[in-house]
Every structure is written in structure tokens, then in C-alpha cells.
Design an enzyme around this catalytic site. Structure first.
Site, PDB file in Angstrom:
ATOM      1  N   GLU A  74      22.500   4.094   9.858  1.00 18.80           N
ATOM      2  CA  GLU A  74      22.514   3.946   7.802  1.00 18.80           C
ATOM      3  C   GLU A  74      23.285   4.473   7.616  1.00 18.80           C
ATOM      4  O   GLU A  74      23.685   5.368   8.302  1.00 18.80           O
ATOM      5  CB  GLU A  74      20.710   4.867   8.400  1.00 18.80           C
ATOM      6  CG  GLU A  74      21.379   6.640   8.356  1.00 18.80           C
ATOM      7  CD  GLU A  74      20.150   7.498   7.652  1.00 18.80           C
ATOM      8  OE1 GLU A  74      19.563   7.637   6.664  1.00 18.80           O
ATOM      9  OE2 GLU A  74      19.722   8.170   8.795  1.00 18.80           O
ATOM     10  N   LYS A 129      20.620   3.782  -4.196  1.00 22.93           N
ATOM     11  CA  LYS A 129      19.815   4.210  -2.347  1.00 22.93           C
ATOM     12  C   LYS A 129      18.730   3.117  -2.478  1.00 22.93           C
ATOM     13  O   LYS A 129      18.168   2.874  -2.947  1.00 22.93           O
ATOM     14  CB  LYS A 129      18.808   5.905  -2.329  1.00 22.93           C
ATOM     15  CG  LYS A 129      18.548   6.381  -1.176  1.00 22.93           C
ATOM     16  CD  LYS A 129      18.159   8.055  -1.331  1.00 22.93           C
ATOM     17  CE  LYS A 129      17.973   8.817   0.109  1.00 22.93           C
ATOM     18  NZ  LYS A 129      17.718   9.755   0.059  1.00 22.93           N
ATOM     19  N   ASP A 186       2.055  10.729  -1.623  1.00 26.21           N
ATOM     20  CA  ASP A 186       4.192  10.979  -1.594  1.00 26.21           C
ATOM     21  C   ASP A 186       3.946  10.193  -0.140  1.00 26.21           C
ATOM     22  O   ASP A 186       3.633  11.444   1.450  1.00 26.21           O
ATOM     23  CB  ASP A 186       3.815  12.439  -1.674  1.00 26.21           C
ATOM     24  CG  ASP A 186       5.488  12.027  -1.760  1.00 26.21           C
ATOM     25  OD1 ASP A 186       6.379  10.932  -1.440  1.00 26.21           O
ATOM     26  OD2 ASP A 186       6.175  12.571  -2.100  1.00 26.21           O
ATOM     27  N   SER A 188       5.865   8.214   3.121  1.00 25.78           N
ATOM     28  CA  SER A 188       7.619   7.885   3.465  1.00 25.78           C
ATOM     29  C   SER A 188       7.570   6.192   3.765  1.00 25.78           C
ATOM     30  O   SER A 188       6.722   6.125   4.080  1.00 25.78           O
ATOM     31  CB  SER A 188       9.007   8.566   4.270  1.00 25.78           C
ATOM     32  OG  SER A 188       9.929   7.396   4.943  1.00 25.78           O
ATOM     33  N   ALA A 189       8.427   5.846   2.725  1.00 27.68           N
ATOM     34  CA  ALA A 189       8.256   3.781   3.532  1.00 27.68           C
ATOM     35  C   ALA A 189       9.409   3.398   4.969  1.00 27.68           C
ATOM     36  O   ALA A 189       8.404   2.718   5.482  1.00 27.68           O
ATOM     37  CB  ALA A 189       8.931   3.356   2.277  1.00 27.68           C
ATOM     38  N   ASP A 190       9.477   4.868   5.443  1.00 25.18           N
ATOM     39  CA  ASP A 190      10.413   4.561   6.864  1.00 25.18           C
ATOM     40  C   ASP A 190       8.690   4.111   7.864  1.00 25.18           C
ATOM     41  O   ASP A 190       9.004   3.600   8.383  1.00 25.18           O
ATOM     42  CB  ASP A 190      10.255   6.295   6.849  1.00 25.18           C
ATOM     43  CG  ASP A 190      11.840   6.359   6.786  1.00 25.18           C
ATOM     44  OD1 ASP A 190      12.512   5.783   5.411  1.00 25.18           O
ATOM     45  OD2 ASP A 190      12.287   7.125   6.825  1.00 25.18           O
ATOM     46  N   LYS A 207      11.118  15.496   8.987  1.00 24.08           N
ATOM     47  CA  LYS A 207      11.487  16.779   8.650  1.00 24.08           C
ATOM     48  C   LYS A 207      10.370  17.387   8.444  1.00 24.08           C
ATOM     49  O   LYS A 207       9.679  17.288   8.574  1.00 24.08           O
ATOM     50  CB  LYS A 207      12.076  15.704   7.414  1.00 24.08           C
ATOM     51  CG  LYS A 207      12.642  15.320   6.633  1.00 24.08           C
ATOM     52  CD  LYS A 207      14.569  16.316   7.329  1.00 24.08           C
ATOM     53  CE  LYS A 207      15.396  14.568   6.869  1.00 24.08           C
ATOM     54  NZ  LYS A 207      15.637  13.808   7.063  1.00 24.08           N
TER      55      LYS A 207
END
Length: 791
Positions: A74, A129, A186, A188-190, A207
Site C-alpha cells: 500500500e 487517502k 464505524d 473499516s472498509a478493509d 489494530k
């Protein structure tokens, strides 16, 4: 340099400074044309439309086309990270055998394979980003003339890397479900990207401040395989928590090594399951922070973020900053260590996947293989068709030749001024007789050995493309009665860049080579070491001949396979450039053995190839190895120049030929230097109990004797064999050196001594000089003489 302490080692007056250069070649990029891009926008509702806009570097394109291991990286780690500019993740990939592909959006163009200066441009250009949702915005703005840089997140990198055809991605830590995410949504799009894009992501879990149990639940709902590397642990293991190796939450599954991970990726690909795979790699233990300590730090950082209203996109940066402060900066080196470890692990997975995809066998992992799985893999792996029988049917062979087979074009100059000016004229067209034949060093050596012994057990191991030239080669080999069971024809579907090797020789009017041009890329672009090792093991050859057309790593793989299976190994240098591959940089390679346990037993260079081998060995410090010095000192060389002149000639000695040979002998204890019209120079290390040290007939060829009580070294044998004949009626020079080696190896495989075989090998070379073919059909006339010499 210690060489200066040994004057006899210096080749004439040719000593000089050694320059060292390190070249980092990153291929140029080949972007798709604007017209082609716009012409495909009609299907913009589909990811295929985005692929028409994608720019992929030539290095990555070539690597993907030739099944080399590629690892996606990335760009946000550079554009929006706080880890500094010394991560060297591309270097980590290269050092572990892969090709790095940094992904990002450069001036509005989605790009796979960003170069370092392009990443620097992005960092300096206020990049955005970019996740999945942002790709169309930045690319669309670029098409409209507003060129914006973008660093891709894990999700954005997955989309672009998948479009390029990459399967493995190494990163730091995954996003996940934030604490309270069941109320705030909330997430993550991951996670959603892993649920829809087939990509293997290697990270240290997610994380540590995220809601790990809910993150794993969400990934399960998305159909994402989650498996944690055991790192030597047994039984169930925890899913890692980024800075901590354990999270207190059990991993859904466990993977033990990179081969298992590669097998899962291949299965996912072949089954057509579109979701991704997450391989969790715990942080290296020496950099980890205890879970109890991290939990306390994280609780405080999360509490402060809530109190200060750090929400949405501000939340993660705030928490990371506070964690760095609360750990007194320890979280930063830990973060660097884990991302490097993840990229290294990803590269090893990509290497294993490349090998698995290239093999026609099921992955042999008894701990995970279930009944029926091997058939799935056999039918799914990219096919590499066999020219003849299946590998399981490999029989024993006395001689196994690992080398090239090619279509040869011979262009002989026939200009009107050829008597006075035999060389063709440069920078213009020349009249010539052009002939086509099947050749290649490996094929020629194998055919010569077969013909001189009239069908001994000789096998060629080589590769051809699925093209007209490849079909021509197969037909020719079968017509000559050659064993084609180990000639691999690479299919166009899975190896589209694989062209059958071709060689063009431009000769002067006297049939001497002026210029040769070789397209041998098929041998350096494809690597099947496990298959080769299996072939050597099953063939059980007395002699393995390896030619220099293979890549450095593959030459070593062949040599290692030969030694592991008790075969004598001969190296045919092929050319000046390729001869140096034997003495390559040994980083990440097994070291060459030295006498009395050499990796290579015999080599047959000409004087130019010898010089190139010597220069490469010197450049890569083979002559600084203590093992080498031990053997060199045992040779007992004192005041050797006069003996060099006596056994060779003053001109050979002044040109440094005997000195170069002596320096290479510890690594190759028998070297035959082909000297053209001057014959062949045989130099050998004799063992302590070698009878030739005492026999009067050989006394004049003993260059030196060992007097330092070395347990294995007895002395050095050096003998110049004059040319057996000065040939005036040369028809073709193609294959002459190959014929020499093939005849020699045939005699050695029959138990002959090399000094009794050199002149017969020279006679075989003469027969080929008088033949329009690269290997004379008349080699069988030497059979009785060869048998007598070998008895």
C-alpha cells in the site's frame, strides 16, 4: 587483497583495480493509451472498466506474465504514515525473492508498481487517502484534467492489485470494527473489501484498539478466511492484537507455514471464491509489547479520544498518536518491525504460491491434506504439458543434461569480396547462406553423448514454448530418438510470454563466428526447482550436465539437486556473459563447495569464458573464502611461471590462462579450457593417493605437489592436448564445443579417465566442424575408440 601475497596467482600484467557497481533496475511503465481508456468507459459500472485505466509497471507486468512472485504494497504507509522513510519494504520483498508492487494513484492514474521517485512525488504533492469509494473520484478528476495524487489504503490497494492480477498483499494492521461500532457503524472498509475481493492479505491482525471479537464476527459474515500463523506454537492460538502477539481471542484457524498458506490461496483461486483471505502474522516476539500493558494504554487512549470528540476519520490518528506517547515511543519501532515481518512473510507466501502454481503435483502437506484434495489441485494448477510420458514414469539415466534447446539460424557471409575480406560488412545488408536447424547447448550435449555411444541412457531436461518453433523441436528430437519425457512445453494460457528459445549465428566467410544473438529468456523467466529435484532423484544419473542458460538461482538449484543425489556435476559455461552465473552473488544461495567436496566437478570453458568466470569469482569475493585459501596453499605453488610456460606456452602464461585456471580449481577440480586451434588445456586437482603422482608416464604433467600435509590435496596435473587436426574444410562451427563435452561426458559415464578422453572428444568436435548439423551424425564412428579408452 590477499591475492597480492601470491605473485604466481597474478595473470601476467593484467592486475588492476576492481570496480563494484550495484544496479537497481526498475522497469519503465507502459501506461494504456488515452484513446483506449476512453473507448472502454462504456462499461464503467464494472471493475473491468477500471482495469482499462490501470497503469502497471513493466517489471510487474513481466513478473506476472512469467509467474514470478509479486507482492502488493500500500502507498498510504508512505503518504499518510508516521513510520519514517526508512522502511525499505521494496527491499524486503526483493531480498526474499519477490517483485514489489507499490500501489497508488499518481496524478489521477491508478498505478501498480510505483517507482521510488514516483512515491516521493506523491508524498510531496498533498496526496489524498484513497479507499474503494475514492478511486473513481480521483481517476475521473484526472480524466477531466485535474491530476490528484492518492495513497491507497488496504481496501484501495486490494482493488487495484487484484485488477493487475496480484494475489498477495503485505501490510501492517487491518482496519476493523471500532469500539461501539455496533451502534456507530464505524466499520473499516478493509473488512467489506476482504468480503468481495479475492486477495490474500498478510497483517498483524487488526489494530489493537479495535473491537477484535466483533471484527472477527464481521469477517466471518463476509465469508473471509482468517488464519493465524502458529510461529512454532501448538494447538489453538490467539488472533494477534497488532503490538501484542496475543489478544485473548482465539483465531478461527491456524496456518503453520507459507506453503500451507499458498495452497489455500490456490484453492480459493481455483474454486472461484471471490472473497479474500486474511493471514494474521504475530509481531516478532522481541518487539512485542505485553498484552496487559497494551490493554491499559489502549483503554486510556480510547477514553481520551471519546472525551475529546475524536470521531470518524480523526479517531484512528488520535488514538495512534496517544499510544505512541503513552508507550514512550516504543510503539513506533514495534510498528516498523511488524510491517517488515508481514511483508517478508507475504513474499515467502508469494514465492511458495509461484512454485505451487508452476508444479503439476498436489501440495505435499500431510498435516492438512484430506482425502480427495490432491485431485482438486491436480486438475486446477496451470497446466505445463509434457512432451511425452508423465513424471511418475521417469526411468534411470546415466547422463542427465539440464540445458537449453533452441532453433538455430546460421548466417554464413558469401560476399564477392569474401576471399580478401571474409568478415561481413557492418551497418548494411550482406549476402549470406542462411540455414535453420535445431540446437541449443543442452540439446547438443545430450545428442552428442547419445550418438557417440549409440543410444546410451541420456535424457535432456529443458523447456519450450507452445509455438511453431517448439513443435519443430519436439519433432526433431523424436526423429533423432531422443528422450523428450523431461522437455516441458509451457502453455500459452498460463505462460503467455514463453517463447521457444532461438539463436542466430552470424559467421564470416571462413565459418568463424562473428556475432551471436540468443533469445533464451524462457530459461531465466521460469523456475521449477522442486520438479527438477524430483527429476534428478528419479533419474539417478552418474553425470548431471548444467548449462549456463539458466538463471543464477536455478543453476544452483540444479547443482544442489545433483549433489544431493550423488551425481557428478559438469558445468558448460555457454558464453562469456552466462559463464559468470556460476560465480554469482551468493546472497540467499547455498555456497559453492570446494575440493574435496566441490559442488561442480568439471567445467569446459573456452579462454574467454574462463576469464569471465575468474572475474566474477574475484568480483564476488570467492577468493576471500578461508576454504579456498586452505586448498590454494596446499597446491605448493612456488615460482610457477617457468612451469606454466613449459606445460603451456609463454603466450598463454602471459595472457593469464593457467593462473586463472589454478585460482578456480578449488571450486572446480577439473577444468578443460578449450583453446581452439591450440587444442585443449586439462588441469586437475589430484588427491593425496592418486596413482598419477607416482607414475612415470604422468610425471611431466605434474605441475606441483603438495608438501604441507594437507589430508586430501596431492598436487596439480596440467596438460596441453594439441589440436588433433587443423581443419580446413569447415562447414559450420555451431555445436562444436557442445559436441566436445557430450563425447567427453559419454566416456566419463562409462568410467573413463578424463586424460584418456580429451583427444576423442576433440575428434568428435572435428566431425561436427565438417557437418552442416550442430552435432555430427558420424559420432558413432568413435564408439569403439571411446569404449576402449573408458575400459
Amino acid at each position: 587483497m590477499r591475492l597480492l601475497c601470491r605473485p604466481w596467482l597474478l595473470p601476467g600484467s593484467r592486475s588492476g583495480p576492481i570496480s563494484r557497481r550495484i544496479s537497481f533496475a526498475h522497469g519503465n511503465r507502459r501506461p494504456l493509451s488515452i484513446s483506449r481508456r476512453l473507448g472502454q468507459l462504456s462499461s464503467s459500472g464494472n471493475l473491468a472498466a477500471l482495469k482499462s485505466l490501470l497503469s502497471v509497471s513493466e517489471e510487474v507486468t513481466e513478473a506476472l506474465a512469467t509467474n514470478k512472485p509479486v507482492v502488493a504494497l500500500e502507498s498510504t504507509i508512505y503518504t499518510h504514515g508516521a513510520l519514517g522513510n526508512d522502511l525499505d519494504l521494496e527491499g524486503v520483498v526483493r531480498r526474499n525473492g519477490g517483485v514489489p508492487a507499490v500501489v497508488g494513484i499518481l496524478a489521477g492514474v491508478p498505478t501498480v508498481g510505483l517507482l521510488p521517485d514516483e512515491v516521493a512525488r506523491m508524498v510531496e504533492g498533498s496526496p489524498k487517502k484513497v479507499s474503494r469509494r475514492d478511486i473513481a473520484y480521483l481517476v475521473g478528476m484526472g480524466l477531466a484534467g485535474n491530476k490528484i495524487h492518492g495513497g491507497t489504503t488496504i481496501a484501495g490497494t486490494m482493488v487495484l492489485a487484484r485488477l493487475a492480477g496480484i494475489q498477495v498483499f503485505g501490510t501492517g494492521g487491518l482496519g476493523g470494527v471500532h469500539r461501539g461500532g455496533h451502534e456507530s457503524f464505524d466499520i473499516s472498509a478493509d473488512l467489506t473489501e476482504l468480503g468481495r475481493t479475492r486477495m490474500a492479505v498478510v497483517s498483524s491482525g487488526c489494530k489493537g484498539f479495535l473491537d477484535i471479537p466483533r471484527t472477527l464476527e464481521y469477517l466471518e459474515t463476509q465469508g473471509v478466511l482468517v488464519s493465524t500463523f502458529s510461529d512454532g506454537r501448538t494447538g489453538a492460538v490467539d488472533f494477534p492484537a497488532f503490538w501484542a502477539r496475543d489478544s485473548g481471542v482465539q483465531s478461527p484457524s491456524v496456518v503453520h507455514d507459507e506453503k500451507q498458506a499458498a495452497a489455500m490461496i490456490l484453492a480459493q483461486e481455483r474454486l472461484g471464491i471471490e472473497s479474500g483471505l486474511l493471514f494474521a502474522n504475530p509481531i516478532p516476539e522481541e518487539f512485542s509489547i505485553a498484552r496487559s500493558e497494551m490493554n491499559a494504554i489502549i483503554e486510556q487512549a480510547v477514553y481520551e479520544s471519546t472525551q475529546q470528540g475524536a470521531l470518524g476519520s480523526e479517531n484512528t490518528p488520535f488514538i495512534l498518536r496517544r499510544i505512541r506517547e503513552l508507550t514512550n515511543g516504543r510503539s513506533v519501532p514495534a510498528n516498523k518491525a511488524l510491517v517488515r515481518a508481514n511483508v517478508e512473510r507475504a513474499t515467502k507466501i508469494a514465492v511458495a504460491l509461484s512454485r505451487l502454481a508452476a508444479s503439476e503435483f498436489a501440495p505435499s502437506n500431510e498435516s492438512v491434506e484430506q482425502p480427495g484434495t490432491s485431485q482438486l489441485f491436480r486438475s486446477s494448477i496451470p497446466s505445463i504439458s509434457e512432451a511425452s510420458s508423465e513424471t511418475q514414469g521417469i526411468s534411470q539415466a546415466d547422463i542427465l543434461v539440464a540445458g537449453s534447446v533452441a532453433v538455430d539460424l546460421s548466417c554464413d557471409y558469401v560476399g564477392e569480396d569474401s576471399l580478401e575480406h571474409p568478415a561481413p560488412h557492418l551497418h548494411t545488408s550482406n549476402p549470406a547462406h542462411v540455414g535453420q536447424s535445431v540446437g541449443g547447448v543442452g540439446r547438443n550435449v545430450a545428442l552428442a553423448a547419445q550418438r557417440v555411444m549409440q543410444n546410451p541412457q541420456v535424457r535432456l531436461c529443458s523447456m519450450i514454448g507452445d509455438d511453431l518453433a517448439g513443435s519443430t523441436i519436439l519433432s526433431s528430437m523424436q526423429a533423432n530418438g531422443m528422450d523428450v519425457s523431461c522437455v516441458r512445453q509451457l502453455s500459452r494460457e498460463h505462460y503467455p510470454a514463453s517463447r521457444t528459445a532461438q539463436y542466430v549465428a552470424v559467421n564470416d566467410a571462413n565459418k568463424n563466428l562473428v556475432l551471436g544473438m540468443a533469445d533464451m529468456g524462457i530459461f531465466t523467466a521460469h523456475s521449477f526447482p522442486e520438479r527438477w529435484s524430483f527429476t534428478v532423484k528419479e533419474s539417478k544419473p552418474k553425470w548431471l550436465v548444467v548449462d549456463g542458460n539458466w538463471a543464477d538461482r536455478d543453476i544452483r538449484a540444479w547443482i544442489q539437486a545433483g549433489k544431493q543425489n550423488n551425481a557428478h556435476v559438469a558445468f558448460e559455461p555457454v558464453s562469456q556473459e552466462k559463464s559468470a552465473r556460476l560465480f554469482c552473488n551468493e546472497k540467499n544461495l547455498e555456497s559453492l563447495g570446494v575440493f574435496p567436496h566441490p559442488s561442480v566437478d568439471l567445467a569446459t570453458p573456452n579462454q574467454y569464458e574462463l576469464a569471465a568466470m575468474h572475474a566474477a569469482a574475484q568480483r564476488h569475493e570467492y577468493f576471500e573464502d578461508p576454504r579456498w585459501w586452505d586448498i590454494i596453499d596446499a597446491f605448493g605453488m612456488r615460482g610457477a611461471r617457468d612451469r606454466f610456460v613449459k606445460l603451456t606456452s609463454a603466450s598463454m602464461t602471459d595472457s593469464g590462462i593457467p593462473q586463472q585456471v589454478i585460482q578456480l580449481l578449488p571450486y572446480i577440480p577439473t577444468i578443460i579450457t578449450k583453446m581452439g586451434n591450440y587444442g585443449a588445456l586439462l588441469t586437475m586437482v589430484l588427491g593425496k593417493d592418486d596413482p598419477r603422482l607416482l607414475e612415470p608416464a604422468h610425471d611431466k604433467f605434474i605441475l606441483s605437489r603438495s608438501f604441507n600435509d594437507h589430508p586430501q590435496v596431492g598436487g596439480i596435473y596440467m596438460r596441453l592436448f594439441p589440436a588433433v587436426e587443423q581443419v580446413e574444410d569447415v562447414v559450420s562451427v555451431n555445436g562444436v564445443g557442445d559436441t566436445f563435452l557430450g563425447v567427453l561426458i559419454a566416456g566419463l559415464a562409462q568410467g573413463g579417465k578424463v586424460e584418456n578422453l580429451v583427444n576423442i572428444a576433440q575428434k568428435g568436435a572435428v566431425l561436427t566442424l565438417r557437418s552442416p548439423q550442430s552435432v555430427s551424425e558420424n559420432l558413432g564412428t568413435l564408439r569403439s575408440e571411446l569404449i576402449a579408452a573408458a575400459s
